[in-house]
Design an enzyme around this catalytic site. Structure first.
Site, short mmCIF file in Angstrom:
data_model
loop_
_atom_site.label_atom_id
_atom_site.label_comp_id
_atom_site.label_asym_id
_atom_site.label_seq_id
_atom_site.Cartn_x
_atom_site.Cartn_y
_atom_site.Cartn_z
NE ARG A 1 38.01 -2.80 6.42
CZ ARG A 1 36.97 -2.96 7.22
NH1 ARG A 1 36.33 -1.89 7.71
NH2 ARG A 1 36.54 -4.17 7.53
NE ARG B 1 40.64 -3.83 9.79
CZ ARG B 1 39.46 -3.42 10.24
NH1 ARG B 1 39.35 -2.21 10.78
NH2 ARG B 1 38.39 -4.19 10.15
#
Length: 291
Positions: free
Chosen positions: A152, A245
């Site tokens: 993240r 991601r």
């Protein structure tokens, strides 16, 4: 450089000013031990609701939640679900602890949204084009770290050299992630070489991806780096670090990486979350996405 919906009333200077004194304590206990990023987002959502109703949480009724939900018709489904989930959560927390006499959100049924994950997964060519267009070494290293590990944005910005362990091929990053969980993330050899090239300080507290001044990289600055790189690559305006991601997860599974490995790498608590990306061949090995 790299470094550091409309409401009924005028918004106060800070989210906490939206709350009455009793609700300040309620929100603080609710957010205790959450990550800084999560706490900031949840506090803002609940403050928006408090401004909308103009009521303390103890006086909130089901009709207030329904009216607020309907007022957000211009917001995306994901945004509306996130805001409603935050308010339902704080109301449940307050009722359990006795701050509130009843849980007004218990009867509010949150609709399951359309799964649009596929719209936020970049193809390999799109992702590589995004990286290729970035010529600044530090900025490129940030993009490579996000795509090469699935971190993240806040995790990447918070990564320090004390969290990094060298291995014969690449290394391991110890990540203190969402929900206070610790996980160990593999770093490929090519990515390790790239982040070493932008290292400016040998101390253990030095950031792995430094800002332009050698200090920590702020999340907002990192967000701008990603948005600019996405724009240069001709990606949609809403492309973000989280898209990298998603790309990491999808491309690793496509390359045959076992789904449990990808789950551990991303820190998903549920395997079902990981398998949304695709199905993996359990006998295959991982891939160095940056090689």
């Amino acid at each position: 450089m790299v470094s550091g919906d409309q409401s009924r009333s005028t918004a106060p200077a800070t989210p906490e000013e939206a709350f009455c004194p009793a609700d300040i304590m309620l929100v603080r206990t609710w957010l205790h031990n959450r990550s800084l990023h999560t706490a900031r987002a949840y506090r803002a959502d609940v403050a928006e609701f408090a401004r909308f109703t103009g009521k303390p949480m103890a006086e909130v009724q089901l009709a207030d939640l329904q009216e607020w939900h309907d007022s957000m018709s211009s917001a995306s489904d994901a945004t509306r679900r996130r805001r409603m989930s935050a308010v339902k959560s704080v109301l449940t927390h307050g009722a359990k602890l006795g701050f509130l006499q009843h849980d007004a959100g218990a009867a509010f049924r949150l609709e399951r949204g359309r799964d649009s994950l596929n719209e936020r997964i970049l193809s390999r060519p799109q992702t590589l084009a995004m990286l290729a267009a970035e010529k600044d070494p530090r900025r490129h290293a940030l993009l490579a770290l996000l795509y090469g590990t699935g971190l993240r944005l806040s995790e990447a910005c918070g990564l320090r050299w004390r969290d990094m362990t060298r291995r014969q091929s690449g290394g391991i990053a110890t990540i203190f992630g969402k929900g206070g969980k610790t996980r160990h993330v593999q770093v490929s050899a090519s990515l390790w070489k790239e982040i070493m090239a932008v290292k400016v300080d040998g101390g253990p507290d030095a950031p792995v991806i430094p800002g332009h001044d050698g200090g920590p990289l702020h999340v907002r600055a990192a967000h701008r780096v990603v948005k600019r790189a996405a724009k240069r690559a001709g990606l949609p305006d809403d492309a973000s670090a989280h898209w990298l991601r998603h790309a990491f997860a999808s491309h690793q599974l496509d390359a045959g990486q076992p789904v449990h490995w990808v789950q551990a790498q991303l820190g998903h608590s549920s395997l079902a979350t990981t398998t949304r990306y695709s199905h993996a061949n359990p006998d295959a090995v991982g891939a160095d996405l940056l090689a």
